[in-house]
Design a protein around this motif. Structure first.
Motif, PDB file in Angstrom:
ATOM      1  N   GLU A  11       0.828  -1.209   0.000  1.00  0.00           N
ATOM      2  CA  GLU A  11       0.000   0.000   0.000  1.00  0.00           C
ATOM      3  C   GLU A  11       0.862   1.258   0.000  1.00  0.00           C
ATOM      4  N   LEU A  12       1.941   1.229   0.782  1.00  0.00           N
ATOM      5  CA  LEU A  12       2.839   2.377   0.844  1.00  0.00           C
ATOM      6  C   LEU A  12       3.527   2.601  -0.499  1.00  0.00           C
ATOM      7  N   ARG A  13       3.941   1.507  -1.138  1.00  0.00           N
ATOM      8  CA  ARG A  13       4.577   1.645  -2.454  1.00  0.00           C
ATOM      9  C   ARG A  13       3.593   2.202  -3.478  1.00  0.00           C
ATOM     10  N   ALA A  14       2.355   1.687  -3.452  1.00  0.00           N
ATOM     11  CA  ALA A  14       1.336   2.166  -4.388  1.00  0.00           C
ATOM     12  C   ALA A  14       1.039   3.650  -4.160  1.00  0.00           C
ATOM     13  N   ALA A  15       0.968   4.052  -2.876  1.00  0.00           N
ATOM     14  CA  ALA A  15       0.723   5.455  -2.544  1.00  0.00           C
ATOM     15  C   ALA A  15       1.902   6.320  -3.003  1.00  0.00           C
ATOM     16  N   GLY A  16       3.110   5.776  -2.848  1.00  0.00           N
ATOM     17  CA  GLY A  16       4.294   6.498  -3.306  1.00  0.00           C
ATOM     18  C   GLY A  16       4.289   6.671  -4.814  1.00  0.00           C
ATOM     19  N   ASN A  17       3.899   5.625  -5.529  1.00  0.00           N
ATOM     20  CA  ASN A  17       3.810   5.702  -6.994  1.00  0.00           C
ATOM     21  C   ASN A  17       2.826   6.781  -7.435  1.00  0.00           C
ATOM     22  N   GLN A  18       1.687   6.856  -6.711  1.00  0.00           N
ATOM     23  CA  GLN A  18       0.670   7.854  -7.058  1.00  0.00           C
ATOM     24  C   GLN A  18       1.192   9.270  -6.809  1.00  0.00           C
ATOM     25  N   SER A  19       1.898   9.443  -5.687  1.00  0.00           N
ATOM     26  CA  SER A  19       2.465  10.761  -5.391  1.00  0.00           C
ATOM     27  C   SER A  19       3.513  11.140  -6.434  1.00  0.00           C
ATOM     28  N   PHE A  20       4.290  10.154  -6.854  1.00  0.00           N
ATOM     29  CA  PHE A  20       5.300  10.411  -7.884  1.00  0.00           C
ATOM     30  C   PHE A  20       4.634  10.869  -9.178  1.00  0.00           C
ATOM     31  N   ARG A  21       3.563  10.183  -9.563  1.00  0.00           N
ATOM     32  CA  ARG A  21       2.841  10.561 -10.792  1.00  0.00           C
ATOM     33  C   ARG A  21       2.293  11.978 -10.690  1.00  0.00           C
ATOM     34  N   ASN A  22       1.928  12.382  -9.475  1.00  0.00           N
ATOM     35  CA  ASN A  22       1.360  13.720  -9.267  1.00  0.00           C
ATOM     36  C   ASN A  22       2.441  14.786  -9.118  1.00  0.00           C
ATOM     37  N   GLY A  23       3.696  14.369  -9.201  1.00  0.00           N
ATOM     38  CA  GLY A  23       4.783  15.336  -9.076  1.00  0.00           C
ATOM     39  C   GLY A  23       5.128  15.698  -7.645  1.00  0.00           C
ATOM     40  N   GLN A  24       4.585  14.943  -6.682  1.00  0.00           N
ATOM     41  CA  GLN A  24       4.851  15.212  -5.269  1.00  0.00           C
ATOM     42  C   GLN A  24       6.008  14.315  -4.814  1.00  0.00           C
ATOM     43  N   TYR A  25       7.206  14.690  -5.213  1.00  0.00           N
ATOM     44  CA  TYR A  25       8.361  13.817  -5.049  1.00  0.00           C
ATOM     45  C   TYR A  25       8.801  13.658  -3.593  1.00  0.00           C
ATOM     46  N   ALA A  26       8.711  14.732  -2.816  1.00  0.00           N
ATOM     47  CA  ALA A  26       9.099  14.637  -1.403  1.00  0.00           C
ATOM     48  C   ALA A  26       8.160  13.687  -0.660  1.00  0.00           C
ATOM     49  N   SER A  95      12.855  -7.699 -16.257  1.00  0.00           N
ATOM     50  CA  SER A  95      13.110  -6.477 -17.020  1.00  0.00           C
ATOM     51  C   SER A  95      11.862  -5.611 -17.056  1.00  0.00           C
ATOM     52  N   VAL A  96      11.527  -5.040 -15.903  1.00  0.00           N
ATOM     53  CA  VAL A  96      10.353  -4.177 -15.777  1.00  0.00           C
ATOM     54  C   VAL A  96      10.819  -2.812 -15.325  1.00  0.00           C
ATOM     55  N   PRO A  97      10.400  -1.705 -15.995  1.00  0.00           N
ATOM     56  CA  PRO A  97      10.836  -0.391 -15.577  1.00  0.00           C
ATOM     57  C   PRO A  97      10.299  -0.064 -14.192  1.00  0.00           C
ATOM     58  N   VAL A  98      11.111   0.627 -13.399  1.00  0.00           N
ATOM     59  CA  VAL A  98      10.721   0.966 -12.028  1.00  0.00           C
ATOM     60  C   VAL A  98       9.513   1.895 -12.024  1.00  0.00           C
ATOM     61  N   VAL A  99       9.573   2.958 -12.813  1.00  0.00           N
ATOM     62  CA  VAL A  99       8.435   3.863 -12.950  1.00  0.00           C
ATOM     63  C   VAL A  99       7.769   3.547 -14.277  1.00  0.00           C
ATOM     64  N   PRO A 100       6.504   3.105 -14.264  1.00  0.00           N
ATOM     65  CA  PRO A 100       5.846   2.689 -15.500  1.00  0.00           C
ATOM     66  C   PRO A 100       5.930   3.734 -16.592  1.00  0.00           C
ATOM     67  N   VAL A 101       6.214   3.279 -17.812  1.00  0.00           N
ATOM     68  CA  VAL A 101       6.325   4.191 -18.949  1.00  0.00           C
ATOM     69  C   VAL A 101       5.024   4.949 -19.163  1.00  0.00           C
ATOM     70  N   SER A 102       3.888   4.265 -18.945  1.00  0.00           N
ATOM     71  CA  SER A 102       2.590   4.917 -19.138  1.00  0.00           C
ATOM     72  C   SER A 102       2.433   6.104 -18.204  1.00  0.00           C
ATOM     73  N   ALA A 103       2.950   5.950 -16.983  1.00  0.00           N
ATOM     74  CA  ALA A 103       2.859   7.042 -16.010  1.00  0.00           C
ATOM     75  C   ALA A 103       3.727   8.204 -16.448  1.00  0.00           C
ATOM     76  N   GLN A 104       4.926   7.891 -16.965  1.00  0.00           N
ATOM     77  CA  GLN A 104       5.817   8.949 -17.423  1.00  0.00           C
ATOM     78  C   GLN A 104       5.181   9.709 -18.583  1.00  0.00           C
ATOM     79  N   LYS A 105       4.621   8.960 -19.546  1.00  0.00           N
ATOM     80  CA  LYS A 105       4.023   9.606 -20.716  1.00  0.00           C
ATOM     81  C   LYS A 105       2.823  10.463 -20.312  1.00  0.00           C
ATOM     82  N   ARG A 106       2.011   9.932 -19.389  1.00  0.00           N
ATOM     83  CA  ARG A 106       0.820  10.668 -18.969  1.00  0.00           C
ATOM     84  C   ARG A 106       1.223  11.968 -18.288  1.00  0.00           C
ATOM     85  N   TRP A 107       2.250  11.903 -17.455  1.00  0.00           N
ATOM     86  CA  TRP A 107       2.695  13.105 -16.748  1.00  0.00           C
ATOM     87  C   TRP A 107       3.299  14.117 -17.704  1.00  0.00           C
ATOM     88  N   ASN A 108       4.128  13.615 -18.647  1.00  0.00           N
ATOM     89  CA  ASN A 108       4.802  14.516 -19.576  1.00  0.00           C
ATOM     90  C   ASN A 108       3.851  15.175 -20.564  1.00  0.00           C
TER      91      ASN A 108
END
Length: 258
Positions: A11-26, A95-108
């Protein structure tokens, strides 16, 4: 009702992933940190989960321009994997990217003010990384990785060599030869545009890097940009007038122009 706080590692990892996607890196970094503490408190080894958490938190540090903590997390990740999986740990990971490519593309691709701020942040981050003076440890690590890349080239494993050179450049992007060596790998793999980019970076650092001029000329020839290829050959021959391979390449390019 207040939202349920994440308690498990997953759950913590999933929440961290969501914050990362939202640009809330800290915030994402803190969540990954809590997940690591919980994982380590279990006392049972889970190197893949631990490596993902360290890698994700390292990505947060990198986004915030915190290169020191980014390197620390990458080092911790490597150490944990080597202790658990042995020296061939790279071959045992999926061989799985740490941050999903779909998330990167959506954010960018977000057409919002947040995206504009992200572009500014990335620009600032790049400037910070380029202007940062590598420590003695960074330089040593970059040298080791570059040499590992050179050994892979000798064995004909150019894809893996590119990975080593890229990793080396993360620690120090101040050595011209690392870029021109990676350019050679791109040439062998027929990735000509990437070869041109690497040679250009190499020449920014060392305007007399003969190999960079030669390899960029080769790449331009493959891309049928004969004018640029001849310009690079001319620059190379001004440095080394008797360079045989360059003279031969010039003849080939001139032949292509007929």
């Amino acid at each position: 009702m207040a939202p349920k706080l994440p308690h498990s590692v997953e759950e913590l990892r999933a929440a961290g992933n969501q914050s990362f996607r939202n640009g809330q890196y800290a915030e994402a970094s803190a969540l990954y940190g809590r997940a690591l503490q919980l994982l380590q408190a279990r006392g049972s080894a889970d190197p893949e989960e631990e490596s993902v958490l360290y890698s994700n938190r390292a990505a947060c540090h990198l986004k915030d321009g915190n290169c020191t903590d980014c390197i620390k997390d990458c080092t911790s990740m490597t150490r944990a994997l080597m202790d658990s999986l042995g020296p061939e740990w790279r071959l045992k990971l999926p061989s799985v990217p740490v941050v999903p490519v779909s998330a990167q593309k959506r954010w960018n691709s977000m057409p919002s003010e947040n995206h504009k701020e992200t572009v500014k942040s990335k620009s600032k981050e790049t400037t910070t990384t380029k202007s940062r003076v590598p420590s003695a440890g960074d330089l040593e690590r970059a040298k080791v990785l570059k040499e590992e890349g050179n050994e892979l080239v000798k064995k004909g494993n150019h894809k893996k060599a590119i990975e080593k050179y890229s990793e080396s450049l993360l620690f120090s992007n101040l050595e011209s030869a690392t870029y021109s060596n990676r350019a050679l790998c791109h040439l062998v793999l027929k990735q000509y545009k990437e070869a041109v980019k690497d040679c250009s970076e190499a020449l920014k650092l060392d305007g007399k890097n003969v190999k960079a001029f030669y390899r960029r000329a080769q790449a331009y020839k493959a891309l049928k940009d004969y004018k640029s290829s001849l310009a690079d050959i001319s620059s190379l021959l001004q440095i080394e007038p008797r360079n045989g391979p360059a003279q031969k390449l010039r003849q080939e390019v001139n032949q292509s122009l007929k």
